[in-house]
Scaffold this motif. Structure first.
Motif, PDB file in Angstrom:
ATOM      1  N   LEU A 121      44.017   5.128  -1.207  1.00 35.90           N
ATOM      2  CA  LEU A 121      44.968   6.157  -2.602  1.00 35.90           C
ATOM      3  C   LEU A 121      45.577   5.614  -3.084  1.00 35.90           C
ATOM      4  CD1 LEU A 121      45.484   8.914   0.054  1.00 35.90           C
ATOM      5  CD2 LEU A 121      43.407   8.747  -1.451  1.00 35.90           C
ATOM      6  N   VAL A 122      46.142   4.374  -2.925  1.00 33.84           N
ATOM      7  CA  VAL A 122      47.450   3.217  -3.642  1.00 33.84           C
ATOM      8  C   VAL A 122      47.034   1.922  -3.291  1.00 33.84           C
ATOM      9  CG1 VAL A 122      49.657   2.640  -3.424  1.00 33.84           C
ATOM     10  CG2 VAL A 122      48.756   4.466  -2.326  1.00 33.84           C
ATOM     11  N   PRO A 123      46.185   1.347  -4.951  1.00 34.65           N
ATOM     12  CA  PRO A 123      45.953   0.442  -4.896  1.00 34.65           C
ATOM     13  C   PRO A 123      47.113  -0.761  -4.328  1.00 34.65           C
ATOM     14  CG  PRO A 123      45.799   1.840  -7.200  1.00 34.65           C
ATOM     15  CD  PRO A 123      46.428   2.657  -5.565  1.00 34.65           C
ATOM     16  N   LYS A 124      46.225  -1.550  -4.685  1.00 36.68           N
ATOM     17  CA  LYS A 124      47.318  -3.214  -4.019  1.00 36.68           C
ATOM     18  C   LYS A 124      48.036  -3.434  -4.709  1.00 36.68           C
ATOM     19  CE  LYS A 124      47.308  -8.098  -2.580  1.00 36.68           C
ATOM     20  NZ  LYS A 124      46.436  -8.461  -1.965  1.00 36.68           N
ATOM     21  N   GLY A 125      49.445  -3.630  -5.040  1.00 39.37           N
ATOM     22  CA  GLY A 125      50.899  -4.120  -6.036  1.00 39.37           C
ATOM     23  C   GLY A 125      51.252  -3.293  -6.190  1.00 39.37           C
ATOM     24  N   ARG A 126      50.787  -1.954  -6.026  1.00 33.65           N
ATOM     25  CA  ARG A 126      51.333  -0.124  -6.985  1.00 33.65           C
ATOM     26  C   ARG A 126      52.339   0.059  -6.653  1.00 33.65           C
ATOM     27  NH1 ARG A 126      48.154   1.792 -12.009  1.00 33.65           N
ATOM     28  NH2 ARG A 126      47.141  -0.203 -12.513  1.00 33.65           N
ATOM     29  N   GLY A 127      53.203   1.257  -6.526  1.00 36.52           N
ATOM     30  CA  GLY A 127      53.894   2.050  -5.815  1.00 36.52           C
ATOM     31  C   GLY A 127      54.236   3.346  -6.149  1.00 36.52           C
ATOM     32  N   LEU A 128      55.179   4.420  -5.274  1.00 32.27           N
ATOM     33  CA  LEU A 128      55.204   5.506  -5.589  1.00 32.27           C
ATOM     34  C   LEU A 128      55.624   5.502  -7.076  1.00 32.27           C
ATOM     35  CD1 LEU A 128      56.966   6.416  -2.694  1.00 32.27           C
ATOM     36  CD2 LEU A 128      54.790   6.768  -2.751  1.00 32.27           C
ATOM     37  N   ARG A 129      56.154   4.707  -7.789  1.00 34.88           N
ATOM     38  CA  ARG A 129      56.400   5.431  -9.464  1.00 34.88           C
ATOM     39  C   ARG A 129      55.052   4.946 -10.280  1.00 34.88           C
ATOM     40  NH1 ARG A 129      61.157   5.531 -10.753  1.00 34.88           N
ATOM     41  NH2 ARG A 129      63.045   4.559  -8.891  1.00 34.88           N
ATOM     42  N   ASP A 130      53.937   4.633  -9.422  1.00 41.12           N
ATOM     43  CA  ASP A 130      52.664   4.422 -10.522  1.00 41.12           C
ATOM     44  C   ASP A 130      51.936   6.471 -10.570  1.00 41.12           C
ATOM     45  OD1 ASP A 130      50.203   4.218 -11.982  1.00 41.12           O
ATOM     46  OD2 ASP A 130      48.735   4.298  -9.727  1.00 41.12           O
ATOM     47  N   PRO A 131      51.834   7.152 -12.362  1.00 42.90           N
ATOM     48  CA  PRO A 131      51.903   8.232 -11.754  1.00 42.90           C
ATOM     49  C   PRO A 131      50.501   8.892 -11.560  1.00 42.90           C
ATOM     50  CG  PRO A 131      52.094   6.740 -13.875  1.00 42.90           C
ATOM     51  CD  PRO A 131      52.545   6.189 -13.150  1.00 42.90           C
ATOM     52  N   ASN A 132      49.097   7.412 -11.774  1.00 39.63           N
ATOM     53  CA  ASN A 132      48.064   7.058 -10.841  1.00 39.63           C
ATOM     54  C   ASN A 132      47.831   7.603  -9.733  1.00 39.63           C
ATOM     55  OD1 ASN A 132      46.927   6.791 -13.954  1.00 39.63           O
ATOM     56  ND2 ASN A 132      46.408   4.382 -13.606  1.00 39.63           N
ATOM     57  N   LEU A 133      48.290   7.169  -8.899  1.00 39.39           N
ATOM     58  CA  LEU A 133      49.086   6.890  -7.775  1.00 39.39           C
ATOM     59  C   LEU A 133      49.434   9.079  -7.599  1.00 39.39           C
ATOM     60  CD1 LEU A 133      48.770   7.201  -4.483  1.00 39.39           C
ATOM     61  CD2 LEU A 133      51.793   6.616  -4.887  1.00 39.39           C
ATOM     62  N   ARG A 134      50.585   9.092  -8.331  1.00 42.68           N
ATOM     63  CA  ARG A 134      50.436  10.859  -8.110  1.00 42.68           C
ATOM     64  C   ARG A 134      49.357  11.550  -8.183  1.00 42.68           C
ATOM     65  NH1 ARG A 134      55.968  12.501 -11.032  1.00 42.68           N
ATOM     66  NH2 ARG A 134      54.385  12.585 -12.439  1.00 42.68           N
ATOM     67  N   ASP A 135      48.646  11.606  -9.499  1.00 44.36           N
ATOM     68  CA  ASP A 135      47.745  12.248  -9.791  1.00 44.36           C
ATOM     69  C   ASP A 135      46.047  12.865  -9.138  1.00 44.36           C
ATOM     70  OD1 ASP A 135      48.867  12.729 -12.385  1.00 44.36           O
ATOM     71  OD2 ASP A 135      47.358  11.273 -13.246  1.00 44.36           O
ATOM     72  N   ARG A 136      45.948  11.177  -8.936  1.00 44.72           N
ATOM     73  CA  ARG A 136      45.028  11.016  -7.182  1.00 44.72           C
ATOM     74  C   ARG A 136      45.512  12.178  -5.424  1.00 44.72           C
ATOM     75  NH1 ARG A 136      44.391   5.293  -9.201  1.00 44.72           N
ATOM     76  NH2 ARG A 136      45.940   4.946  -7.739  1.00 44.72           N
ATOM     77  N   LEU A 137      46.856  11.822  -6.008  1.00 41.37           N
ATOM     78  CA  LEU A 137      47.607  12.940  -4.245  1.00 41.37           C
ATOM     79  C   LEU A 137      47.150  13.710  -4.805  1.00 41.37           C
ATOM     80  CD1 LEU A 137      48.310  12.539  -1.683  1.00 41.37           C
ATOM     81  CD2 LEU A 137      50.190  11.941  -2.439  1.00 41.37           C
ATOM     82  N   LEU A 140      45.401  16.797  -2.632  1.00 40.46           N
ATOM     83  CA  LEU A 140      45.952  17.948  -1.716  1.00 40.46           C
ATOM     84  C   LEU A 140      45.399  19.179  -2.233  1.00 40.46           C
ATOM     85  CD1 LEU A 140      49.306  16.627  -1.711  1.00 40.46           C
ATOM     86  CD2 LEU A 140      47.997  16.461  -0.216  1.00 40.46           C
ATOM     87  N   GLU A 141      44.789  18.776  -3.754  1.00 40.20           N
ATOM     88  CA  GLU A 141      44.824  21.179  -4.030  1.00 40.20           C
ATOM     89  C   GLU A 141      43.713  21.019  -4.796  1.00 40.20           C
ATOM     90  OE1 GLU A 141      47.342  22.374  -4.474  1.00 40.20           O
ATOM     91  OE2 GLU A 141      48.586  21.368  -4.417  1.00 40.20           O
ATOM     92  N   HIS A 142      42.466  19.521  -4.523  1.00 40.91           N
ATOM     93  CA  HIS A 142      41.275  19.424  -5.266  1.00 40.91           C
ATOM     94  C   HIS A 142      40.117  20.305  -3.782  1.00 40.91           C
ATOM     95  CE1 HIS A 142      37.927  19.270  -7.681  1.00 40.91           C
ATOM     96  NE2 HIS A 142      37.152  18.850  -6.922  1.00 40.91           N
ATOM     97  N   ASP A 143      39.670  21.081  -4.069  1.00 44.41           N
ATOM     98  CA  ASP A 143      38.324  21.795  -3.201  1.00 44.41           C
ATOM     99  C   ASP A 143      37.403  20.993  -2.827  1.00 44.41           C
ATOM    100  OD1 ASP A 143      36.601  24.953  -2.702  1.00 44.41           O
ATOM    101  OD2 ASP A 143      36.786  23.564  -1.168  1.00 44.41           O
ATOM    102  N   PRO A 144      37.352  20.494  -2.449  1.00 37.41           N
ATOM    103  CA  PRO A 144      35.815  18.639  -2.177  1.00 37.41           C
ATOM    104  C   PRO A 144      34.645  19.882  -1.659  1.00 37.41           C
ATOM    105  CG  PRO A 144      37.460  17.627  -0.863  1.00 37.41           C
ATOM    106  CD  PRO A 144      37.811  19.686  -1.811  1.00 37.41           C
TER     107      PRO A 144
END
Length: 408
Positions: A3-19, A23-27
């Motif tokens: 879920l977290v690409p190498k070299g990216r942290g919690l400030r990455d907006p894409n990480l928040r979208d993927r998370l 959490l919310e999507h019905d897969p």
């Protein structure tokens, strides 16, 4: 699944979208989101079961450490989930407000409060070492299942939609209780002063009688009091039937509305229908039926009569042809060649993972393409394109059709 690409942290907006999607999507099944939901439900069941068993003194004495460990584990999991939802909800609300406003909206929403209450009271009890109270709080995590149960969400939505009518029922019930309590008080206050000497005492009798429970601890003894009780019992049936009818009707409407939205969303995923107007999509929706097939389940077999056209809204199928296999994924459709040329299936179609389909029967297919020339042209263009691709399903089906014509 990373879920977290190498070299990216919690400030990455894409990480928040993927998370947030996790959490919310019905897969579908076998995805990361599905496994996460299964994990949370397992923790809920384990936590509730442990707290219920902890209320049994003998079991609590033997497995106290185990029950406490389960409670601590559940508190940690639910707390981390709550914090993750609180962080990821920013920018994903319909109001398009600030991040702080979005987080406050989630925190004070019904689901947000349920998520908070699933772990906060238990965490406080664990910190104060009041183990008996902890067992009493075991039911709170159960309400988290509302998030993962469409039926429970629909029921709550139905109650919310009819809240004014239900409040009216409560007002009517209070009026009926006061009426019958006042009548019985006036009739039997001198006969049974210890049981019906005041209106509040008579209200207890009225409530249990209107509820058709009738505990028998307070009953009228005079003929007039019994006569009033008959009308109270009959009124009780109406008091029960009225809110039940309101909720059941609203629940049925909510289920229909949810199915409509789900089917509309499934249609929107199919490129074939993307250019149609809302009225045309609504017309098609009446003809389509949804179906979900599990992994490795066979949808059609080679040699079967062509009876339907299939649209894949989520998932993937594999078509086993005599010489090769063809895989089709989200947004594609198949089966139109056999319907257009009225031949038999040339391949066996099997799901490679859990797949959602929309099915259009042959009779409705022909009626639809007659009514919608634009859609018919699109289907025929797709069929011609598939004919130009060597080895596709269409080629095998048409070759079979030609052989059948020659045999005749």
């Amino acid at each position: 699944m990373r879920l977290v690409p190498k070299g990216r942290g919690l400030r990455d907006p894409n990480l928040r979208d993927r998370l947030y999607e996790l959490l919310e999507h019905d897969p579908l099944a076998y995805s990361a989101g599905s496994r996460f939901i299964q994990f949370i439900i397992s923790v809920i069941v384990l936590d509730v079961a442990a707290m219920v068993l902890a209320s049994v003194p003998d079991l609590d004495a033997r497995f106290d450490a185990l029950f406490s460990a389960v409670a601590v584990f559940a508190v940690i999991v639910f707390a981390l989930e709550y914090l993750a939802r609180l962080w990821t909800v920013a920018g994903h609300t319909q109001r398009k407000a600030s991040a702080l406003s979005d987080r406050f909206s989630y925190a004070f929403s019904a689901l947000g409060i349920i998520d908070l209450m699933a772990f906060l009271p238990a965490a406080i009890v664990l910190a104060t070492s009041r183990h008996a109270t902890l067992a009493g709080l075991g039911v709170l995590p159960f309400f988290k299942l509302i998030r993962y149960s469409p039926a429970m969400r629909s029921l709550l939505a139905a109650v919310h939609a009819e809240r004014r009518a239900l409040i009216g029922c409560v007002v009517i019930l209070i009026g009926v209780v006061l009426t019958f309590a006042s009548l019985l008080y006036a009739i039997e206050r001198d006969v049974q002063p210890d049981k019906l000497g005041t209106i509040p005492q008579a209200m207890w009798w009225a409530i249990v009688t209107l509820g058709t429970v009738g505990y028998g601890d307070v009953v009228p003894v005079t003929p007039l009091g019994k006569f009033v009780s008959v009308f109270a019992i009959i009124s009780g049936f109406a008091m029960i039937a009225l809110p039940v009818a309101i909720i059941s009707t609203a629940f049925a409407e909510e289920v229909k509305r949810r199915d409509f939205v789900v089917t509309w969303g499934m249609l929107a995923r199919v490129p074939l229908f993307s250019h149609l107007t809302a009225s045309e999509i609504a017309d098609i929706m009446r003809l389509l039926r949804a179906r979900t097939i599990e992994q490795s389940e066979i949808l059609v077999r080679r040699g079967d009569a062509a009876s339907s056209m299939y649209f894949i809204t989520a998932g993937e199928v594999e078509i086993e042809l005599p010489n090769q296999c063809v895989r089709l994924a989200d947004g594609t459709f198949f089966g139109e060649i056999a319907l257009l040329h009225k031949t038999k299936r040339s391949g066996t179609v099997k799901a490679t993972r859990k797949t959602r389909l929309l099915i259009l029967d042959a009779q409705d297919f022909h009626a639809l393409i007659e009514r919608m020339p634009t859609l018919a042209a699109h289907v025929r263009r797709t069929a011609e394109a598939r004919l130009g691709e060597g080895g596709d399903l269409a080629v095998a089906e048409l070759a079979q059709a030609e052989r059948e014509v020659a045999d005749r």
